[in-house]
Design a protein around this motif. Structure first.
Motif, PDB file in Angstrom:
ATOM      1  N   ARG A 143      10.064   4.590  -0.235  1.00 46.36           N
ATOM      2  CA  ARG A 143       9.881   5.693   0.528  1.00 46.36           C
ATOM      3  C   ARG A 143       8.461   6.378   0.787  1.00 46.36           C
ATOM      4  O   ARG A 143       8.170   7.171   1.652  1.00 46.36           O
ATOM      5  CB  ARG A 143      10.537   7.129  -0.501  1.00 46.36           C
ATOM      6  CG  ARG A 143      11.485   8.016   0.051  1.00 46.36           C
ATOM      7  CD  ARG A 143      11.831   9.096  -0.904  1.00 46.36           C
ATOM      8  NE  ARG A 143      11.037  10.166  -0.813  1.00 46.36           N
ATOM      9  CZ  ARG A 143      10.970  11.134  -1.738  1.00 46.36           C
ATOM     10  NH1 ARG A 143      10.803  10.873  -2.911  1.00 46.36           N
ATOM     11  NH2 ARG A 143      10.138  12.099  -1.354  1.00 46.36           N
ATOM     12  N   GLY A 144       7.497   6.025  -0.150  1.00 48.99           N
ATOM     13  CA  GLY A 144       6.223   6.253   0.119  1.00 48.99           C
ATOM     14  C   GLY A 144       5.516   5.870   1.452  1.00 48.99           C
ATOM     15  O   GLY A 144       4.647   6.377   1.978  1.00 48.99           O
ATOM     16  N   GLY A 145       6.109   4.723   1.806  1.00 50.79           N
ATOM     17  CA  GLY A 145       5.439   3.999   3.044  1.00 50.79           C
ATOM     18  C   GLY A 145       4.209   3.166   2.792  1.00 50.79           C
ATOM     19  O   GLY A 145       3.311   3.374   1.654  1.00 50.79           O
ATOM     20  N   ASN A 146       3.972   2.180   3.490  1.00 52.43           N
ATOM     21  CA  ASN A 146       2.746   1.232   3.378  1.00 52.43           C
ATOM     22  C   ASN A 146       2.754   0.842   2.007  1.00 52.43           C
ATOM     23  O   ASN A 146       1.877   0.804   1.216  1.00 52.43           O
ATOM     24  CB  ASN A 146       1.666   2.046   3.686  1.00 52.43           C
ATOM     25  CG  ASN A 146       1.563   2.264   5.124  1.00 52.43           C
ATOM     26  OD1 ASN A 146       1.424   1.423   5.970  1.00 52.43           O
ATOM     27  ND2 ASN A 146       1.453   3.387   5.633  1.00 52.43           N
ATOM     28  N   ILE A 147       3.859  -0.147   1.650  1.00 51.84           N
ATOM     29  CA  ILE A 147       4.074  -0.663   0.345  1.00 51.84           C
ATOM     30  C   ILE A 147       3.322  -2.024   0.209  1.00 51.84           C
ATOM     31  O   ILE A 147       3.386  -2.928   1.201  1.00 51.84           O
ATOM     32  CB  ILE A 147       5.585  -0.570   0.257  1.00 51.84           C
ATOM     33  CG1 ILE A 147       6.310   0.494   0.286  1.00 51.84           C
ATOM     34  CG2 ILE A 147       5.781  -1.396  -1.305  1.00 51.84           C
ATOM     35  CD1 ILE A 147       7.432   0.661   0.794  1.00 51.84           C
ATOM     36  N   ASP A 148       2.690  -2.424  -0.870  1.00 53.52           N
ATOM     37  CA  ASP A 148       2.272  -3.555  -1.255  1.00 53.52           C
ATOM     38  C   ASP A 148       3.505  -4.112  -2.057  1.00 53.52           C
ATOM     39  O   ASP A 148       3.561  -3.963  -3.143  1.00 53.52           O
ATOM     40  CB  ASP A 148       1.080  -3.256  -2.201  1.00 53.52           C
ATOM     41  CG  ASP A 148       0.463  -4.818  -2.373  1.00 53.52           C
ATOM     42  OD1 ASP A 148       1.064  -5.745  -2.360  1.00 53.52           O
ATOM     43  OD2 ASP A 148      -0.684  -4.748  -2.712  1.00 53.52           O
ATOM     44  N   LYS A 149       4.355  -5.207  -1.433  1.00 57.75           N
ATOM     45  CA  LYS A 149       5.637  -5.581  -2.104  1.00 57.75           C
ATOM     46  C   LYS A 149       4.999  -6.245  -3.256  1.00 57.75           C
ATOM     47  O   LYS A 149       5.994  -6.584  -4.183  1.00 57.75           O
ATOM     48  CB  LYS A 149       6.205  -6.382  -1.239  1.00 57.75           C
ATOM     49  CG  LYS A 149       6.694  -5.918   0.217  1.00 57.75           C
ATOM     50  CD  LYS A 149       7.712  -5.017  -0.024  1.00 57.75           C
ATOM     51  CE  LYS A 149       8.487  -4.276   1.066  1.00 57.75           C
ATOM     52  NZ  LYS A 149       9.587  -3.544   0.852  1.00 57.75           N
ATOM     53  N   GLU A 150       3.872  -6.880  -3.284  1.00 55.58           N
ATOM     54  CA  GLU A 150       3.449  -7.591  -4.582  1.00 55.58           C
ATOM     55  C   GLU A 150       3.416  -6.954  -5.985  1.00 55.58           C
ATOM     56  O   GLU A 150       3.706  -7.161  -6.997  1.00 55.58           O
ATOM     57  CB  GLU A 150       2.351  -8.351  -4.433  1.00 55.58           C
ATOM     58  CG  GLU A 150       2.470  -9.579  -3.392  1.00 55.58           C
ATOM     59  CD  GLU A 150       1.130 -10.355  -3.260  1.00 55.58           C
ATOM     60  OE1 GLU A 150       0.094 -10.023  -4.136  1.00 55.58           O
ATOM     61  OE2 GLU A 150       0.950 -11.208  -2.622  1.00 55.58           O
ATOM     62  N   LYS A 151       3.295  -5.357  -5.662  1.00 59.57           N
ATOM     63  CA  LYS A 151       3.170  -4.523  -6.708  1.00 59.57           C
ATOM     64  C   LYS A 151       4.495  -3.879  -7.041  1.00 59.57           C
ATOM     65  O   LYS A 151       4.376  -3.062  -8.129  1.00 59.57           O
ATOM     66  CB  LYS A 151       2.114  -3.513  -6.398  1.00 59.57           C
ATOM     67  CG  LYS A 151       0.633  -4.083  -6.136  1.00 59.57           C
ATOM     68  CD  LYS A 151      -0.052  -4.627  -7.207  1.00 59.57           C
ATOM     69  CE  LYS A 151      -1.383  -5.214  -6.687  1.00 59.57           C
ATOM     70  NZ  LYS A 151      -1.584  -5.993  -5.617  1.00 59.57           N
ATOM     71  N   GLN A 152       5.317  -4.007  -6.334  1.00 59.78           N
ATOM     72  CA  GLN A 152       6.606  -3.097  -6.298  1.00 59.78           C
ATOM     73  C   GLN A 152       7.557  -3.809  -7.446  1.00 59.78           C
ATOM     74  O   GLN A 152       7.743  -4.891  -7.709  1.00 59.78           O
ATOM     75  CB  GLN A 152       7.564  -3.235  -4.982  1.00 59.78           C
ATOM     76  CG  GLN A 152       8.450  -2.260  -5.016  1.00 59.78           C
ATOM     77  CD  GLN A 152       9.029  -1.817  -3.706  1.00 59.78           C
ATOM     78  OE1 GLN A 152       9.277  -2.941  -2.861  1.00 59.78           O
ATOM     79  NE2 GLN A 152       9.292  -0.541  -3.211  1.00 59.78           N
ATOM     80  N   PHE A 153       8.083  -3.066  -8.278  1.00 60.99           N
ATOM     81  CA  PHE A 153       8.916  -3.289  -9.292  1.00 60.99           C
ATOM     82  C   PHE A 153      10.174  -3.994  -8.805  1.00 60.99           C
ATOM     83  O   PHE A 153      10.715  -3.537  -7.698  1.00 60.99           O
ATOM     84  CB  PHE A 153       9.454  -2.252 -10.170  1.00 60.99           C
ATOM     85  CG  PHE A 153       8.185  -1.626 -11.019  1.00 60.99           C
ATOM     86  CD1 PHE A 153       7.395  -2.430 -11.552  1.00 60.99           C
ATOM     87  CD2 PHE A 153       8.600  -0.310 -11.451  1.00 60.99           C
ATOM     88  CE1 PHE A 153       6.161  -1.880 -12.137  1.00 60.99           C
ATOM     89  CE2 PHE A 153       7.399   0.177 -12.127  1.00 60.99           C
ATOM     90  CZ  PHE A 153       6.194  -0.663 -12.508  1.00 60.99           C
TER      91      PHE A 153
END
Length: 622
Positions: A164-174
């Motif tokens: 939802r927040g946009g511009n996601i760093d996929k490596e940091k995402q749970f």
């Protein structure tokens, strides 16, 4: 846990290089000037949606992303350099120019101009951690940098658990399992640490500058909304017990509390109420969760209906409100499935489809087009109808007694756009499945697009439009939809509370606009029905409730003055018009909007037949 905190401490070389120097993000040019420089000198891609601007520590960049979710980008080049404080020549983009005034802005910059202007870095995956790394431990930050830091904390917290927040760093995402209670204790701790750091930073900014304006109003309102954003996210990702730990007493001021209660009291029992933005969602959620007020109403934010977890959450019921009914199961909307559905393709087209028939069609994958993973669902038409069982409607007391004779046999409408999104699909699905069992309401703050072409069957009752099978036949000059005159009059004169109006501030204009819609539409309809005494009563209540000392009269108050003219209350109309004119004289640096509204008002001033008004207007020489 160590992984996430170590990741924050990693400093890539370019960022380290600029951090060692006397780096000041306020030396960046405005985003508008950067965007205009690009379009004045280069040809954009044929599809503007593919173009992305990025505000990095080294400067402004442009890049192109070809596939959803647009986090893999190509042709990235520096457009403006922080080191040289100058624009750079691009190699991957052809020289050209565009008409800036008529240019359709890129999707990314349209939705995030505020972010670019207020955040030190923005527009690329992981910008939040760059902001936190550089500014998180610094003292005495300027207001805008402090605000950008707060946004970085809360946006990163959101991105840990969703897109939802946009511009996601996929490596940091749970990597979270489906369903509730999805965060482990360690993940929940990390999530809360970032959100709470954001809350503390927003609060610090309010103490530093109470008048700091954000996109939703004064910064304190942004702080309140972020607290409730944390509550809501934990409500549908974790559970109510964990969510309630985020609630705080006396969070919103008296104005917001009573405005939220007025909104909820605009709905019949067990209604489903659709809202649109932060300011018309989170205060309502707060009075439900913290104060236990009107918990029978199922509050639905249309923006969040794009998220499968949020839909799952609604389908289980919330507080005392029953579940959100839909004609399809979770497999129809999980993940990115049916994020977009077409409505007006030529193939298999039929003139009109019943809504039930349309959903049977769209659920059958044989009717989808494309190939493999790229298959897309489509309705066979954008023209729909619902057959109305009048006996059932009468038994369920759906239509107000004053409008029973106007109940239609069939509701017919056309969706104006060529495609709809998942949130639109969820609204249509509710209407198809609900069968008039529960009232469906849309808040007066919602955009016209939310109604999907059905606005003629939505009728204003207080601060919400209610859906029932009567087509608008009133001469509602001012806005869309019809109005339930009796119910709206009762709500204004008996049910609503006006305490806290004197505390209204700039960001609360979303509520003021809703009140303006209600009062003007009701007074107008009462005038048409020759109920002039009631119409004048409504206008008098409005002026008493919203005096110029509370909210400065601008051109929108001309609607009130015009209605007084229709009622031949000439002096009341003149008084408002003169106050509008005097407020124009106080504007020192008029915007283009100020100038346009002034000349529009001046061109119509003759109808008030006031020499005093004319003298004031003649003094203004914009």
């Amino acid at each position: 846990m160590k992984f996430y905190f170590i990741a924050i401490l990693i400093i890539i070389f370019p960022f380290h290089f600029y951090a060692q120097k006397d780096f000041n993000p306020q030396n960046f040019p405005s985003f508008k000037s950067v965007e205009e420089h690009f379009y004045e000198n280069y040809n954009a891609p044929e599809d503007d949606d593919l173009l992305y601007f990025e505000k990095r520590p080294e400067g402004y960049f442009v890049a192109i992303a070809f596939e959803y979710p647009y986090d893999v980008r190509e042709k990235r080049e520096m457009l403006w350099s922080y080191e040289t404080k100058s624009f750079q020549q691009l190699k991957s983009y052809l020289s050209g120019s565009a008409d800036i005034k008529n240019l359709r802005r890129v999707r990314h910059s349209t939705s995030n101009t505020h972010e670019f202007n207020y955040c030190a870095f923005a527009g690329y995956p992981g910008w939040q951690l760059d902001v936190i790394e550089y500014f998180g431990e610094k003292e005495n930050l300027p207001d805008t940098i402090l605000y950008g830091l707060a946004r970085a904390y809360t946006t990163h917290a959101t991105n840990l658990i969703s897109n939802r927040g946009g511009n996601i760093d996929k490596e940091k995402q749970f990597d979270l399992p489906k369903g509730k209670n999805s965060l482990s204790p360690e993940q929940l701790k990390i999530y809360r640490e970032y959100f709470h750091a954001g809350h503390a930073t927003f609060k610090k900014l309010s103490e530093q500058n109470p008048d700091f304006e954000t996109i939703v109003g004064k910064n304190y309102i942004k702080y309140c909304n972020e607290v409730m954003n944390t509550f809501l996210q934990l409500l549908y990702f974790q559970n109510e017990e964990e969510a309630r730990k985020e609630l705080k007493p006396n969070l919103y001021n008296e104005f917001y509390i009573n405005a939220a209660k007025n909104y909820l009291n605009s709905c019949p029992p067990n209604a489903i109420l659709f809202t649109y933005g932060d300011n018309d969602t989170y205060p309502l959620l707060y009075v439900q969760a913290q104060l236990g007020f009107r918990t029978d109403v199922l509050l639905v934010n249309t923006s969040l209906l794009q998220l499968d977890r949020y839909i799952d959450h609604l389908r289980k019921g919330v507080f005392d409100a029953p579940a959100y009914p839909l004609p399809f199961d979770a497999s129809f909307y999980e993940g990115d499935k049916n994020n977009q559905v077409y409505t007006n393709l030529p193939r298999n087209k039929k003139e009109n489809f019943s809504l039930d028939e349309a959903f049977q069609f769209i659920k059958n994958e044989k009717n989808h087009f494309g190939s493999g993973m790229k298959k897309v669902a489509s309705f066979p038409s954008n023209n729909f109808f619902i057959e109305v069982n009048k006996k059932s409607i009468l038994k369920k007391n759906i239509v107000p007694s004053s409008q029973l004779e106007n109940t239609v046999d069939t509701i017919k409408w056309t969706i104006p756009q060529n495609y709809i999104l998942k949130n639109d699909l969820a609204l249509l699905g509710l209407i198809a499945k609900n069968n008039w069992e529960r009232p469906i309401c849309i808040g007066a703050t919602c955009r016209k697009s939310v109604f999907l072409g059905m606005e003629d069957y939505f009728h204003l009752e207080g601060l919400a439009y209610r859906f029932y099978p009567v087509k608008k036949n009133q001469e509602t000059t001012y806005l869309m939809g019809g109005i339930n005159v009796e119910e709206s009059f009762k709500k204004i004169t008996e049910d609503f509370t006006w305490n806290g109006i004197d505390k209204i501030e700039s960001g609360e204009k979303v509520y003021f606009t809703s009140y303006l819609i209600l009062f003007t539409q009701l007074a107008n309809q009462l005038t048409i029905q020759d109920e002039n005494e009631k119409a004048e009563q409504i206008l008098d209540i409005f002026i008493k409730t919203f005096p110029n000392e509370v909210i400065e009269y601008d051109n929108s108050f001309g609607l009130i003055a015009d209605l007084y003219l229709q009622l031949e209350e000439i002096e009341k109309a003149k008084k408002i018009a003169i106050q509008i004119a005097e407020n124009f004289t106080k504007i020192k640096n008029p915007s283009q909007w100020n100038i346009n509204t002034f000349y529009r008002f001046k061109s119509q001033a003759h109808k008030y037949n006031s020499q005093k008004l004319n003298r004031i207007l003649e003094k203004i020489s914009w």
